[in-house]
Design a protein around this motif. Structure first.
Motif, short mmCIF file in Angstrom:
data_model
loop_
_atom_site.label_atom_id
_atom_site.label_comp_id
_atom_site.label_asym_id
_atom_site.label_seq_id
_atom_site.Cartn_x
_atom_site.Cartn_y
_atom_site.Cartn_z
N GLU A 263 9.19 59.72 4.91
CA GLU A 263 7.74 59.84 5.01
C GLU A 263 7.28 60.77 3.89
O GLU A 263 8.09 61.47 3.28
CB GLU A 263 7.35 60.41 6.38
CG GLU A 263 7.70 59.49 7.55
CD GLU A 263 6.96 58.15 7.50
OE1 GLU A 263 5.95 58.04 6.77
OE2 GLU A 263 7.41 57.21 8.18
N LEU A 264 5.97 60.75 3.60
CA LEU A 264 5.45 61.66 2.58
C LEU A 264 4.90 62.91 3.24
O LEU A 264 4.30 62.84 4.32
CB LEU A 264 4.31 61.00 1.78
CG LEU A 264 4.66 59.80 0.91
CD1 LEU A 264 3.44 59.37 0.10
CD2 LEU A 264 5.82 60.11 -0.02
N CYS A 265 5.14 64.05 2.61
CA CYS A 265 4.49 65.30 3.00
C CYS A 265 3.57 65.65 1.85
O CYS A 265 4.00 65.62 0.69
CB CYS A 265 5.55 66.38 3.21
SG CYS A 265 4.84 68.02 3.51
N PHE A 266 2.29 65.92 2.14
CA PHE A 266 1.38 66.25 1.03
C PHE A 266 0.39 67.33 1.42
O PHE A 266 0.16 67.60 2.60
CB PHE A 266 0.67 64.99 0.52
CG PHE A 266 -0.19 64.29 1.55
CD1 PHE A 266 0.33 63.28 2.34
CD2 PHE A 266 -1.52 64.64 1.72
CE1 PHE A 266 -0.46 62.63 3.28
CE2 PHE A 266 -2.33 63.99 2.65
CZ PHE A 266 -1.78 62.98 3.44
N CYS A 267 -0.18 67.97 0.41
CA CYS A 267 -1.10 69.08 0.61
C CYS A 267 -2.38 68.80 -0.14
O CYS A 267 -2.35 68.41 -1.31
CB CYS A 267 -0.50 70.38 0.06
SG CYS A 267 1.18 70.67 0.64
N CYS A 268 -3.52 69.01 0.55
CA CYS A 268 -4.81 68.81 -0.10
C CYS A 268 -5.73 69.95 0.28
O CYS A 268 -5.47 70.67 1.24
CB CYS A 268 -5.42 67.47 0.32
SG CYS A 268 -5.91 67.42 2.06
N SER A 269 -6.83 70.12 -0.47
CA SER A 269 -7.77 71.19 -0.15
C SER A 269 -8.52 70.83 1.13
O SER A 269 -8.62 69.65 1.49
CB SER A 269 -8.75 71.39 -1.30
OG SER A 269 -9.64 70.29 -1.34
N GLN A 270 -9.07 71.85 1.81
CA GLN A 270 -9.83 71.60 3.05
C GLN A 270 -11.03 70.68 2.78
O GLN A 270 -11.38 69.86 3.62
CB GLN A 270 -10.31 72.94 3.66
CG GLN A 270 -9.17 73.88 4.07
CD GLN A 270 -8.30 73.32 5.21
OE1 GLN A 270 -8.71 72.45 5.96
NE2 GLN A 270 -7.08 73.82 5.31
N GLN A 271 -11.60 70.79 1.57
CA GLN A 271 -12.76 69.95 1.22
C GLN A 271 -12.37 68.47 1.10
O GLN A 271 -13.21 67.59 1.25
CB GLN A 271 -13.39 70.38 -0.12
CG GLN A 271 -14.04 71.74 -0.11
CD GLN A 271 -13.06 72.86 -0.45
OE1 GLN A 271 -12.03 73.02 0.21
NE2 GLN A 271 -13.36 73.62 -1.48
N GLN A 272 -11.11 68.21 0.82
CA GLN A 272 -10.68 66.81 0.65
C GLN A 272 -10.31 66.15 1.98
O GLN A 272 -10.21 64.91 2.05
CB GLN A 272 -9.46 66.75 -0.28
CG GLN A 272 -9.78 67.10 -1.74
CD GLN A 272 -8.51 67.26 -2.57
OE1 GLN A 272 -7.54 67.86 -2.13
NE2 GLN A 272 -8.53 66.74 -3.79
N VAL A 273 -10.12 66.97 3.03
CA VAL A 273 -9.53 66.45 4.27
C VAL A 273 -10.30 65.25 4.85
O VAL A 273 -9.70 64.21 5.15
CB VAL A 273 -9.39 67.56 5.34
CG1 VAL A 273 -9.07 66.98 6.71
CG2 VAL A 273 -8.30 68.54 4.93
N SER A 274 -11.63 65.36 4.98
CA SER A 274 -12.33 64.30 5.70
C SER A 274 -12.33 62.99 4.91
O SER A 274 -12.12 61.91 5.48
CB SER A 274 -13.75 64.72 6.09
OG SER A 274 -14.48 64.99 4.93
N ALA A 275 -12.53 63.06 3.58
CA ALA A 275 -12.51 61.84 2.77
C ALA A 275 -11.13 61.19 2.80
O ALA A 275 -10.99 59.97 2.85
CB ALA A 275 -12.90 62.16 1.33
N LEU A 276 -10.13 62.05 2.80
CA LEU A 276 -8.76 61.57 2.82
C LEU A 276 -8.42 60.87 4.14
O LEU A 276 -7.84 59.78 4.17
CB LEU A 276 -7.87 62.79 2.60
CG LEU A 276 -6.59 62.60 1.85
CD1 LEU A 276 -6.34 63.77 0.93
CD2 LEU A 276 -5.49 62.50 2.86
N LEU A 277 -8.83 61.50 5.24
CA LEU A 277 -8.61 60.90 6.56
C LEU A 277 -9.29 59.54 6.64
O LEU A 277 -8.72 58.56 7.15
CB LEU A 277 -9.13 61.81 7.67
CG LEU A 277 -8.22 62.97 8.06
CD1 LEU A 277 -8.95 63.96 8.96
CD2 LEU A 277 -6.95 62.47 8.77
#
Ligand code: ADP
Ligand code: MG
Length: 321
Positions: A263-277
């Motif tokens: 599986e992938l483990c990845f890190c994004c900024s809090q500002q990116q979370v909703s668009a990413l989800l």
């Protein structure tokens, strides 16, 4: 049968056609035309019988898995797979085995339009070395070093299944347990190519594929990024099969060190979370936020009540003393 007949029958015949392969199997080198403006992402992985897969593994699963674990590295870089070379060492010429091996390999190669461009065929203990090449735009690259304190940590899919599958294969007393799902996860790992490419749309995402266990692989992101991380154990995504096996009380030591899930483990900024989800939901790819990146070094594992659980890293190490 000569070595060259064998190459023609099993390898050349299986190669997926691509316009960027100017010359494929049959000469001293393959000739390839990379697309302008892209970087080449290149990775190699070896699978040795009895080390990377149980000796009893079916040939088609070995073929599938050998390619899948290599594609997984491209996924973790955000790259689109294109070319693959295959160096294989075989103990004997077994036509049925080769046919089945290539059927598993080709199933995945066709799914991602990866062309087998060359390789090497030798006699010796069963071992498979695959090199894959993919394309990635410089701005879409997912580096281990891109994590920043405060980032959200995510994983795709579920964790720990493949390890449980391996345990079921090696431990005959577990045979009555219904662990077919976990065995499939071991033998046919997902190459999260689409997930890697979706992540490339966002800027500065750190990513790694989980081959040696979450603790070890998130540890690589932290080391490269000079950060630490907190993992909330109650958030870890677990399959129904695994939860059921552990009677809803997972063995965290095992789950956090479980390899082979890819599986992938990845890190994004809090500002990116909703668009990413939103993006991942749209594509039907399950992702779960499991913690966050910290300035304080080291990885802390927290239970639901906030208590710290000490987990030692015991992922597989080829040169452990
Ligand atoms: P050389 O002796 O020049 O290294 P080989 O005899 O090893 O060439 O291989 C002949 C051709 O077959 C080469 O194009 C090589 O890339 C290809 N080849 C050999 N083994 C494999 C394999 N397992 N899979 C794909 N291509 C292979
Ligand atoms: Mg050769």
């Amino acid at each position: 049968m000569s070595e060259f007949d064998l190459i023609n029958q099993y390898f050349k015949a299986a190669a997926v056609k691509r316009d960027d392969v100017v010359l494929g199997i049959g000469d001293d080198c393959a000739l390839l035309s990379p697309p302008p403006g892209k970087q080449l992402a290149v990775s190699t992985d070896t699978l040795i019988s009895g080390v990377h897969f149980p000796e009893t593994t079916k040939a088609e699963d070995i073929g599938y898995k050998s390619l899948a674990v290599n594609l997984s590295d491209l996924a973790a870089m955000g790259a689109e797979p294109a070319w693959v070379s295959l160096a294989i060492s075989l103990p004997e010429l077994d036509h049925a085995w080769l046919e089945n091996f290539m059927s598993g390999f080709t199933e995945l190669a066709q799914r991602y339009s990866v062309c087998l461009i060359g390789g090497d065929t030798t006699r010796g203990p069963l071992s498979i070395t695959i090199s894959v090449t993919g394309f990635v735009s410089p701005e879409a690259v997912l580096k281990r070093s891109s994590a920043k304190a405060g980032d959200a940590v995510f994983v795709t899919g579920t964790l720990g299944d493949a390890r449980l599958g391996l345990q079921a294969i090696l431990n005959k007393s577990m045979i009555d347990k219904n662990l077919a799902f976990c065995i499939k996860r071991l033998n046919r790992p997902t190459a999260n190519i689409l997930a890697g490419q979706l992540l490339g749309v966002f800027s500065d995402i750190a990513a790694i594929d989980i081959s040696d266990g979450l603790l070890s692989d998130l540890g690589h992101i932290c080391t490269s990024s000079e950060t630490g991380a907190i993992i909330n154990l109650s958030s870890l995504p677990l399959s129904n099969e695994l939860s059921h096996y552990y009677h809803q009380k997972p063995d965290w030591q095992k789950v956090l060190n479980a390899g082979d899930d890819y599986e992938l483990c990845f890190c994004c900024s809090q500002q990116q979370v909703s668009a990413l989800l939103e993006k991942f939901t749209k594509h039907g790819i399950p992702i779960t936020q499991i913690g966050k990146i910290t300035e304080v070094k080291g990885i802390q594992c927290l239970l639901e009540d906030g208590a710290k659980l000490d987990i030692t890293q015991d992922g597989y190490n080829h040169f452990a003393t």
